[in-house]
Design a protein around this motif. Sequence first.
Motif, PDB file in Angstrom:
ATOM      1  N   ASN A 186       0.923  -1.303   0.127  1.00  0.00           N
ATOM      2  CA  ASN A 186       0.078   0.062   0.161  1.00  0.00           C
ATOM      3  C   ASN A 186       0.986   1.432   0.029  1.00  0.00           C
ATOM      4  O   ASN A 186       0.536   2.119   0.622  1.00  0.00           O
ATOM      5  CB  ASN A 186      -0.956   0.011   1.146  1.00  0.00           C
TER       6      ASN A 186
ATOM      7  N   THR B 198       1.202   3.468  -2.278  1.00  0.00           N
ATOM      8  CA  THR B 198       0.222   4.779  -2.668  1.00  0.00           C
ATOM      9  C   THR B 198      -0.541   5.287  -1.591  1.00  0.00           C
ATOM     10  O   THR B 198      -0.815   6.371  -1.441  1.00  0.00           O
ATOM     11  CB  THR B 198      -0.594   4.227  -3.921  1.00  0.00           C
ATOM     12  N   TYR B 199      -1.358   4.117  -1.078  1.00  0.00           N
ATOM     13  CA  TYR B 199      -2.282   4.592   0.159  1.00  0.00           C
ATOM     14  C   TYR B 199      -1.262   5.497   1.285  1.00  0.00           C
ATOM     15  O   TYR B 199      -1.859   6.399   1.624  1.00  0.00           O
ATOM     16  CB  TYR B 199      -2.738   3.400   0.958  1.00  0.00           C
TER      17      TYR B 199
ATOM     18  N   LYS C  22      -0.716   9.006  -0.119  1.00  0.00           N
ATOM     19  CA  LYS C  22      -1.830   9.947  -0.002  1.00  0.00           C
ATOM     20  C   LYS C  22      -2.348  10.256   1.373  1.00  0.00           C
ATOM     21  O   LYS C  22      -2.593  11.376   1.601  1.00  0.00           O
ATOM     22  CB  LYS C  22      -2.913   9.179  -0.920  1.00  0.00           C
TER      23      LYS C  22
ATOM     24  N   GLN D  76      -1.358   0.007  -9.156  1.00  0.00           N
ATOM     25  CA  GLN D  76      -1.658   1.251  -8.335  1.00  0.00           C
ATOM     26  C   GLN D  76      -0.343   1.836  -8.040  1.00  0.00           C
ATOM     27  O   GLN D  76      -0.509   3.204  -8.554  1.00  0.00           O
ATOM     28  CB  GLN D  76      -2.322   0.769  -6.727  1.00  0.00           C
ATOM     29  N   ASP D  77       0.516   1.265  -7.546  1.00  0.00           N
ATOM     30  CA  ASP D  77       1.915   1.978  -7.168  1.00  0.00           C
ATOM     31  C   ASP D  77       2.875   2.429  -8.424  1.00  0.00           C
ATOM     32  O   ASP D  77       3.198   3.508  -8.495  1.00  0.00           O
ATOM     33  CB  ASP D  77       2.826   1.331  -6.376  1.00  0.00           C
TER      34      ASP D  77
ATOM     35  N   ILE E 182      -6.448   3.153 -10.412  1.00  0.00           N
ATOM     36  CA  ILE E 182      -7.276   2.529  -9.205  1.00  0.00           C
ATOM     37  C   ILE E 182      -8.323   1.464  -9.630  1.00  0.00           C
ATOM     38  O   ILE E 182      -8.921   1.324 -10.489  1.00  0.00           O
ATOM     39  CB  ILE E 182      -8.326   3.843  -8.765  1.00  0.00           C
TER      40      ILE E 182
ATOM     41  N   ASP F 153     -10.014   8.780  -3.374  1.00  0.00           N
ATOM     42  CA  ASP F 153      -9.110   8.076  -3.880  1.00  0.00           C
ATOM     43  C   ASP F 153      -8.207   7.427  -2.652  1.00  0.00           C
ATOM     44  O   ASP F 153      -7.420   6.632  -3.225  1.00  0.00           O
ATOM     45  CB  ASP F 153      -8.184   8.801  -4.929  1.00  0.00           C
TER      46      ASP F 153
ATOM     47  N   SER G  87      -7.565   3.365  -3.066  1.00  0.00           N
ATOM     48  CA  SER G  87      -5.998   3.084  -3.162  1.00  0.00           C
ATOM     49  C   SER G  87      -5.540   1.920  -2.353  1.00  0.00           C
ATOM     50  O   SER G  87      -4.315   1.399  -2.440  1.00  0.00           O
ATOM     51  CB  SER G  87      -4.961   4.255  -2.934  1.00  0.00           C
TER      52      SER G  87
END
Length: 553
Positions: free
Chosen positions: A41, A43-44, A47, A101-102, A107, A195, A199
């Motif tokens: 995760n 990307t999560y 963000k 995603q990364d 998404i 998002d 994500s």
Amino acid sequence: MQVTAAPDHGARTGWFGLRRPEFSAQLLNLLIATYLLATCNATYWGKLVEIFGDRPVAMVTLALAVWALFMLVVSLLAVGWLQKPMLAFLVVLAAVTSFYQDKLGVIIDREMIQNALTTTVNEGKHLITPNFLLHVLLRAVPGLVLVFWPRVRRRSFLRGTLAWVLTCSAAAAMVVGLLFTDLKGFSTSLRGRKDLIGSTQPLAPLGGAIRYARMLQKSAKIVTQPFGRDATKGPRLAAAGKPVLMVIVAGETGRAQNWALGGYGRDTNPELAKRDILYFSNVTSCGTATATSLPCMFSHLTREDYSYEAGLSYENLLDVLSHAGVHVEWWDNNTGDKDIANRVTSHMMTKEDDAAACAEGECIDAVFLPRLAKVAETMTEDTVIVLHQIGSHGPSYWLRYPKDQEVFKPACHSPELATCAPEEIVNAYDNTIRYTDRFLSQVIDMLAGQDRVIPAMFYVSDHGESLGEGGLYLHGAPWFMAPDFQTHVPMVIWTPPAFRNAMGLDQACIGARKDQPASHDNMFATILGLMDIKTEVRDDALDLTAGCKGQES
């Protein structure tokens, strides 16, 4: 002699004689939930810091709430004898989806699940790259070892059930309790940045898959309703004197920002610029992926009204043309017709249509030309043919045009877009746009040279493309966050003098609208208007030719 049973080392030892630890079912679920959140995760986490970086307490609180949500979902799914198979599935799923995603900013929502399940092998194979495999292995293998190496200490059914209920309840209570510490602040932030939760891997793809399954369940009961059965040929079409041939080119992944006709700084449209066409510069797509945009384009529904179920509920543009007595065919060089051509003649292009156009294993759009020439030479009735392009479909842009048409160099020759320099990606993509320009011009020239028919061509792309702007690649972003690169599309109308005279079209009148806002919403009515099809279902407010025709005799 007394015989003593040997100790059972096999159950507690594994490879190389190493002792296997023993965990409770709840502890194993907790470890896997933590592993997934920590390793799949990136990307999560990025963000989360971006949104809450100036509010560290809120950031930590939300991170704990999401961790508890992971624990809740894992606990609900990984139960009893299904525990280890389900945990293994979640690990592999998160490892796979986190790559897209990364690395590509994709998404994984319901529409993306739909795209993935309706794609072709040729399209999908370009997404399986060495970097993809390395990414998956580095995340899946340690996770699978964590799943299968420990032994699970099983309790009685009653005690196990009680422990499961308490774990799920505690996780749910933790999610709710943490969010309620600042419910207004969190709800405002999460509504504005959907998002963030979108994500999380594998929560986002799991949610998307569930919504897709529900969509299929609902749509399975749909019976397509007749639509536009009153359609007839108008007096101009009926009196044309020669067969009318309208070619609709359903473009693929063409973004308007890279069309020279719309002001792009590169000469990506040298051929169309020499021809008597109308280029519409301010057109918005219905969606950001083929599975949504393509059926929406051919539906009478507007983007606000369109849904997968609603689209299947009514006959579409091709059906209405058929009701009017026009012969309709769908030719495909992409991923299929998405149920649009269920009731008309359809054909999937292969090397049998043009071996030279398919010499690299995948057919470029030149594959349409020999078949189209043959139809133009032999047709005897009014006809509409849809050409569904491969166009600019990524990530393997360099396969969408002939080698000798690579004008902009150096061009990226790898589906691993993130490994190419930004200018190499743009060069490869611009070559696809330039080749679409050449292909459309070849269609126009072929039709213009055939004096036994009255021809016209209508082109519009289904959606655009991101080329790395803002960390996004490809397309398919949810509409609420999609950049203009994925929704601003090119549209071209070519009507030679013979067609204008036959249909009474005023080119200057239509041309006066070419820079005004338009969208896929206009396609249904505009095609019917161009073809002089009379029906109550044609909405003149959406017909770009309305008010631009002479008096009917």
